[in-house]
Write an enzyme that holds these catalytic residues in place. Structure first.
Site, mmCIF file in Angstrom:
data_model
loop_
_atom_site.group_PDB
_atom_site.id
_atom_site.type_symbol
_atom_site.label_atom_id
_atom_site.label_comp_id
_atom_site.label_asym_id
_atom_site.label_seq_id
_atom_site.Cartn_x
_atom_site.Cartn_y
_atom_site.Cartn_z
ATOM 1 N N SER A 247 41.732 6.288 106.173
ATOM 2 C CA SER A 247 41.058 5.440 105.192
ATOM 3 C C SER A 247 42.095 5.020 104.158
ATOM 4 C CB SER A 247 39.921 6.232 104.528
ATOM 5 O OG SER A 247 39.385 5.517 103.451
ATOM 6 N N GLY B 61 34.915 11.319 105.089
ATOM 7 C CA GLY B 61 35.774 12.269 104.400
ATOM 8 C C GLY B 61 35.704 12.073 102.908
ATOM 9 N N LYS C 109 39.553 -0.262 102.191
ATOM 10 C CA LYS C 109 38.576 -0.379 101.110
ATOM 11 C C LYS C 109 38.537 -1.835 100.659
ATOM 12 C CE LYS C 109 37.443 3.986 100.590
ATOM 13 N NZ LYS C 109 36.055 4.465 100.660
ATOM 14 N N ASP D 170 26.814 4.967 104.160
ATOM 15 C CA ASP D 170 27.429 6.212 103.677
ATOM 16 C C ASP D 170 26.563 6.700 102.509
ATOM 17 O OD1 ASP D 170 29.016 8.098 102.334
ATOM 18 O OD2 ASP D 170 30.843 6.935 102.326
ATOM 19 N N LYS E 136 40.559 2.191 108.342
ATOM 20 C CA LYS E 136 39.508 1.674 107.447
ATOM 21 C C LYS E 136 40.196 1.200 106.190
ATOM 22 C CE LYS E 136 36.364 4.323 104.610
ATOM 23 N NZ LYS E 136 35.329 5.381 104.644
ATOM 24 N N LYS F 231 28.477 12.838 106.028
ATOM 25 C CA LYS F 231 29.286 13.735 105.197
ATOM 26 C C LYS F 231 28.365 14.894 104.824
ATOM 27 C CE LYS F 231 32.068 10.122 102.961
ATOM 28 N NZ LYS F 231 32.212 9.289 101.759
ATOM 29 N N ASP G 40 35.169 -0.696 103.980
ATOM 30 C CA ASP G 40 34.238 0.108 103.177
ATOM 31 C C ASP G 40 34.188 -0.447 101.758
ATOM 32 O OD1 ASP G 40 32.655 2.050 102.016
ATOM 33 O OD2 ASP G 40 34.023 3.732 102.399
ATOM 34 N N GLU H 97 31.013 -0.826 106.014
ATOM 35 C CA GLU H 97 30.425 0.384 105.425
ATOM 36 C C GLU H 97 29.914 0.125 104.014
ATOM 37 O OE1 GLU H 97 33.124 3.688 105.750
ATOM 38 O OE2 GLU H 97 31.948 4.989 104.433
#
Ligand code: OSB
Ligand code: MG
Length: 368
Positions: free
Chosen positions: A135, A290, A163, A238, A161, A262, A188, A213
């Site tokens: 990520s 994570g 952000k 998430d 991934k 998670k 995400d 996400e």
């Protein structure tokens, strides 16, 4: 199993590089580490609440308060036969899933050490390694982002991934896609959009992403269902999924087609397994999220992610992606093929490097 004392530690670990998301930038990663004593054994749990309430309303301080003033007084000295029984005894506390999950993790570690079984075996899973990705936080520019991603590909990661946030979304994703046409890529947003402005994300639908996400707010299941209708790319939730009930409702209303699990966010490993089981029955892909965990939480994530329904790579990277020095004696490394081994020793399968732990402990308290 009777837990007779728990030591809480506020831990703050310097990150190798700052991690920036739509909710903020951190140079260090804080968490609350639990050390629980029962029948002469020690079990560890990592509560993933951060220093700031950016990802979730919980913080290290709220978890400290809820554990020391409510949860621990109610469970210390009580006979606990299972994580389910612990959950029943904690049910009088509304919310505070991360606080509860940290204690549940310590109980799993204790039970595993008593039974001589690894968490993977206790969860009933057969896989000894899991597919992982990395990520990548927001960078200064799309060009820097491409360089950072390239560095991770050179290290062997096969799923990335990135952000995103308003103003740093389509351009960033397009730059990475152009540089790496075949990369397994996902984005995400950490709740940075509203249904009203999420139309600006529509070009993402042409970038062959694995998933988008958490574009909208955590309490916006309904608006996610409206947004999913406008996208071919699966939406993955998430922050919005805080229990197996939310998972069922989100799937029923079409708010997402993939779920990020998670354990901390949903109140513990047992609830995470329940969400996995629900999704597995329905053929809905899940993957393990994570929270920049220490070796303690990373061990737990690896065992969870070894369950058969985790069909997409997890946000579980090698120790060196995050830290110069971890608080466990074990460091996790990336295997060729972008996998990490699941620990096999009893419980979580990790031991604590106490000198390293002391160096990153800001506060410590023992409750008997
Ligand atoms: O949204 O998945 C997230 C880290 C902290 C808080 C929220 C998130 C993340 C990550 C990092 O994406 C995943 C990792 O541990 O590598
Ligand atoms: Mg996320």
């Amino acid at each position: 199993m009777k837990i007779n004392q728990v030591t809480l530690r506020h831990v703050s670990m310097p990150l190798r590089s700052p991690f920036e998301t739509s909710f903020g930038r951190s140079e260090a990663r804080d968490c609350l580490l639990l050390e629980a004593q029962a029948d002469g054994l020690t079990g560890y749990g990592e509560c993933v609440a951060d220093r700031d309430p950016g990802y979730s309303y919980e913080t290290v301080q709220t978890a400290w308060h809820i554990l020391s003033d409510f949860i621990l007084p109610a469970i210390l000295g009580q006979d606990l036969e299972s994580p389910q029984e612990l959950q029943q005894r904690m049910a009088f506390v509304r919310g505070h899933q991360m606080a509860k999950a940290g204690l549940e993790m310590a109980l799993w570690d204790l039970m595993g050490k008593r039974q001589g079984r690894s968490l993977r075996e206790m969860l009933g899973s057969q896989r000894h390694k899991v597919d992982v990705g990395v990520s990548v936080g927001l960078q200064d520019s799309p060009a820097t982002l491409v360089k950072v991603v390239e560095g991770y590909l050179e290290q062997g990661y096969r799923r990335v991934k990135i952000k995103i946030k308003p103003g740093r979304d389509v351009g960033d994703a397009r730059a990475v896609r152009q540089a790496f046409p075949d990369l397994r890529l996902q984005v995400d947003a950490n709740s940075a959009y509203l249904l009203e402005n999420a139309a600006s994300l529509s070009p993402l639908d042409e970038l062959n992403l694995l998933l988008i996400e958490q574009p909208l707010s955590e309490d916006d299941l309904w608006d996610h269902s409206q947004l999913q209708k406008q996208f071919k790319t699966p939406i993955c939730l998430d922050e919005s999924i805080i229990s197996v009930r939310h998972a069922r409702q989100a799937l029923e209303m079409g708010a997402c087609r993939i779920i990020n699990i998670k354990a901390g966010r949903v109140g513990g490993l047992s609830e995470g397994v329940a969400i996995h089981d629900l999704c597995f029955q329905q053929g809905v892909p899940v993957w393990c999220g994570g929270m920049l965990e220490t070796g303690v939480g990373r061990a737990s994530n690896l065992a969870l992610a070894s369950l058969p329904g985790f069909s997409l790579p997890g946000d579980i990277s090698a120790t060196e992606r995050y830290y110069f020095e971890d608080i466990t004696d074990q460091t996790f490394t990336l295997n060729p093929g972008s996998t990490i081994d699941v620990p096999e020793a009893p419980g979580l399968g990790v031991t604590i490097n106490y000198p390293a732990l002391e160096r990153v402990t800001l506060a410590k308290k023992t409750i008997r």
